[in-house]
Design an enzyme around this catalytic site. Structure first.
Site, PDB file in Angstrom:
ATOM      1  N   TYR A   1       0.818  -1.217   0.000  1.00  0.00           N
ATOM      2  CA  TYR A   1       0.000   0.000   0.000  1.00  0.00           C
ATOM      3  C   TYR A   1       0.852   1.267   0.000  1.00  0.00           C
ATOM      4  O   TYR A   1       0.388   2.323  -0.407  1.00  0.00           O
ATOM      5  CB  TYR A   1      -0.927   0.018   1.217  1.00  0.00           C
ATOM      6  CG  TYR A   1      -2.253  -0.654   0.977  1.00  0.00           C
ATOM      7  CD1 TYR A   1      -2.311  -2.018   0.700  1.00  0.00           C
ATOM      8  CD2 TYR A   1      -3.443   0.061   1.032  1.00  0.00           C
ATOM      9  CE1 TYR A   1      -3.530  -2.637   0.482  1.00  0.00           C
ATOM     10  CE2 TYR A   1      -4.660  -0.557   0.812  1.00  0.00           C
ATOM     11  CZ  TYR A   1      -4.707  -1.901   0.540  1.00  0.00           C
ATOM     12  OH  TYR A   1      -5.911  -2.515   0.323  1.00  0.00           O
TER      13      TYR A   1
ATOM     14  N   LYS B   1       3.064 -15.330   2.111  1.00  0.00           N
ATOM     15  CA  LYS B   1       3.409 -16.298   1.073  1.00  0.00           C
ATOM     16  C   LYS B   1       4.940 -16.435   1.019  1.00  0.00           C
ATOM     17  O   LYS B   1       5.607 -15.937   0.111  1.00  0.00           O
ATOM     18  CB  LYS B   1       2.810 -15.893  -0.281  1.00  0.00           C
ATOM     19  CG  LYS B   1       1.430 -16.565  -0.486  1.00  0.00           C
ATOM     20  CD  LYS B   1       0.804 -16.349  -1.823  1.00  0.00           C
ATOM     21  CE  LYS B   1       1.428 -17.200  -2.919  1.00  0.00           C
ATOM     22  NZ  LYS B   1       1.067 -18.644  -2.837  1.00  0.00           N
TER      23      LYS B   1
ATOM     24  N   ASP C   1      -2.916 -18.064   0.348  1.00  0.00           N
ATOM     25  CA  ASP C   1      -3.924 -18.707  -0.508  1.00  0.00           C
ATOM     26  C   ASP C   1      -4.641 -19.811   0.257  1.00  0.00           C
ATOM     27  O   ASP C   1      -5.866 -19.939   0.217  1.00  0.00           O
ATOM     28  CB  ASP C   1      -3.298 -19.223  -1.819  1.00  0.00           C
ATOM     29  CG  ASP C   1      -2.058 -20.089  -1.604  1.00  0.00           C
ATOM     30  OD1 ASP C   1      -1.513 -20.105  -0.475  1.00  0.00           O
ATOM     31  OD2 ASP C   1      -1.632 -20.751  -2.578  1.00  0.00           O
TER      32      ASP C   1
ATOM     33  N   ASP D   1      -6.435  -7.071   3.670  1.00  0.00           N
ATOM     34  CA  ASP D   1      -7.555  -6.445   2.968  1.00  0.00           C
ATOM     35  C   ASP D   1      -8.438  -7.517   2.345  1.00  0.00           C
ATOM     36  O   ASP D   1      -9.659  -7.519   2.506  1.00  0.00           O
ATOM     37  CB  ASP D   1      -7.003  -5.505   1.885  1.00  0.00           C
ATOM     38  CG  ASP D   1      -8.108  -4.787   1.132  1.00  0.00           C
ATOM     39  OD1 ASP D   1      -9.054  -4.308   1.794  1.00  0.00           O
ATOM     40  OD2 ASP D   1      -8.034  -4.716  -0.114  1.00  0.00           O
TER      41      ASP D   1
ATOM     42  N   ASP E   1     -12.355  -9.165   3.731  1.00  0.00           N
ATOM     43  CA  ASP E   1     -13.588  -9.175   2.938  1.00  0.00           C
ATOM     44  C   ASP E   1     -14.179 -10.584   2.896  1.00  0.00           C
ATOM     45  O   ASP E   1     -15.395 -10.762   3.002  1.00  0.00           O
ATOM     46  CB  ASP E   1     -13.329  -8.689   1.499  1.00  0.00           C
ATOM     47  CG  ASP E   1     -13.638  -7.200   1.318  1.00  0.00           C
ATOM     48  OD1 ASP E   1     -13.389  -6.432   2.262  1.00  0.00           O
ATOM     49  OD2 ASP E   1     -14.144  -6.821   0.235  1.00  0.00           O
TER      50      ASP E   1
END
Ligand code: IPM
Ligand code: MN
Length: 370
Positions: free
Chosen positions: A143, A194, A227, A251, A255
């Site tokens: 970001y 990851k 993932d 983020d 959601d």
């Protein structure tokens, strides 16, 4: 009446002003029925600030946010601002607040209220009683890190690029918050990255491993690829307690977690800075996880619960008013149990209401509780 709780209200764009407006009715109620008053100040942010001042966040509003005890934020953005240059986009206002106030710890609790078990797209047994916390690193990573840009290549093609960058102290401080929070919960932390493909992920895992060894022996800890975490969140979300992860994965995963609870309209968040050693003060901003939802803005369809739960988090984390936060959370529970629903959480057999009637009912329930 004690009144030095300074709350800066930044409604923003889209449904932000509608849901914040409803929450201010609860602030008023606290003043009238619990003798708890706030020094309220209101400001512009996002597209609203751009319209008035040509910038998504003025220096004055930033200074107000810094001097407040807490900021109650609505939402920013909308199609009207799509063509603005990057630095003037509504989202930049929010990102600047997060960065300049160093709000590195973003707490996104995903809880399934009993009355809502049938609202999720997932099976009841998968989400019943769910209570997990996504802890998102909020001031680092992709970001904010440089370099980033869109540039032309010699052959006329373009390249767009961003940088994901984390330093040891950035990872350690969010890891410590995760350990701390888990101790007040079920004592489990899952660190998500990851490390199988990203250098920043390798460092993230290494630093977390060390931290857990040195400071987290009393809790259960594990590491998971992002993932896989997305998959596990929909397969068996109750395996988690606290998930700690970077800005971008946080983020996305929050959601996902929101939909476990039935609707994005139900998820609050708290963005916190470090406690200042001298003043004992901590910068804080409270915002729903949902965005400005321009498609339903102005239609009285928005669910004010995420915004109200965000305010209730401010009572817990900034104002030390646990009892009042409980009152609010319980009132929401009862109203949901009585079958009152905004469109986003509507189901057959329930009563469909508008944004303001949802709050009428929550206020009635609050009246009943004191
Ligand atoms: C969120 C939002 C923001 C983000 C946007 C509005 C910049 O999606 O708070 O999750 O990406 O962080
Ligand atoms: Mn988001």
């Amino acid at each position: 009446m004690a009144s030095n709780r300074k709350l800066l209200v930044l409604p923003g764009d889209g449904i932000g002003p509608e849901v914040v407006g409803q929450v201010l009715r609860v602030v008023e109620w606290l003043g009238a029925k619990r003798s708890l008053s706030f020094d309220l100040e209101e400001g512009l942010v996002g597209g609203a600030a751009y319209d008035a001042h040509g910038t998504p966040l003025t220096d004055e509003t930033l200074a107000d946010a810094i001097s407040a005890d807490a900021v109650l934020f609505g939402s920013v953005g909308g199609p009207k601002y799509d063509d603005l240059p990057f630095e003037l986009k509504p989202e930049r206002g929010l990102l600047r607040l997060r960065k300049e106030m160093d709000l590195f710890a973003n707490l996104r609790p995903a809880m399934v209220f009993d009355a809502m078990v049938d609202s999720s797209t997932l099976k009841k047994e998968v989400i019943e009683g769910l209570d997990i916390l996504i802890l998102r690193e909020l001031t680092g990573g992709i970001y904010f890190a440089e370099p980033r840009g869109i540039e032309e290549l010699p052959n006329g093609d373009k390249k767009g690029y961003d940088t994901n960058l984390y330093t040891t102290p950035e990872i350690e401080r969010i890891g410590r918050v995760a350990i701390d929070l888990s101790r007040k919960r079920r004592g489990k932390v899952t660190s998500v990255e990851k490390a199988n493909v990203m250098m920043s992920g390798i460092l993230w895992r290494e630093v977390m491993e060390n931290l857990f060894k040195l400071e987290g022996q009393d809790i259960e800890t594990e590491h998971m690829y992002a993932d896989n975490c997305g998959m596990q969140l929909v397969r068996n979300p109750k395996q988690f307690d606290v998930i700690v992860t970077d800005n971008l994965f946080g983020d996305m995963l929050s959601d996902c977690a929101a939909m476990l609870t039935g609707s994005l309209g139900m998820l609050p968040s708290a963005s916190l800075g470090a406690v200042d050693e001298v003043t004992k003060k901590r910068f804080a901003l409270y915002e729903p996880v949902h965005g400005s939802a321009p498609d339903i803005a102005g239609k009285k369809m928005a669910n004010p619960i995420a915004e109200l739960l965000s305010f209730s988090m401010s009572l817990r984390y900034s104002f030390d008013m646990q009892d009042d936060a409980d009152l609010i959370d319980n009132a929401i529970q009862s109203v949901l149990a009585s079958g009152i629903r905004t469109p986003d959480i509507m189901q057959t057999g329930m009563t469909l209401v508008s944004t303001d009637v949802m709050m009428d009912n929550i206020l009635k329930e609050l009246d009943r509780s004191v």
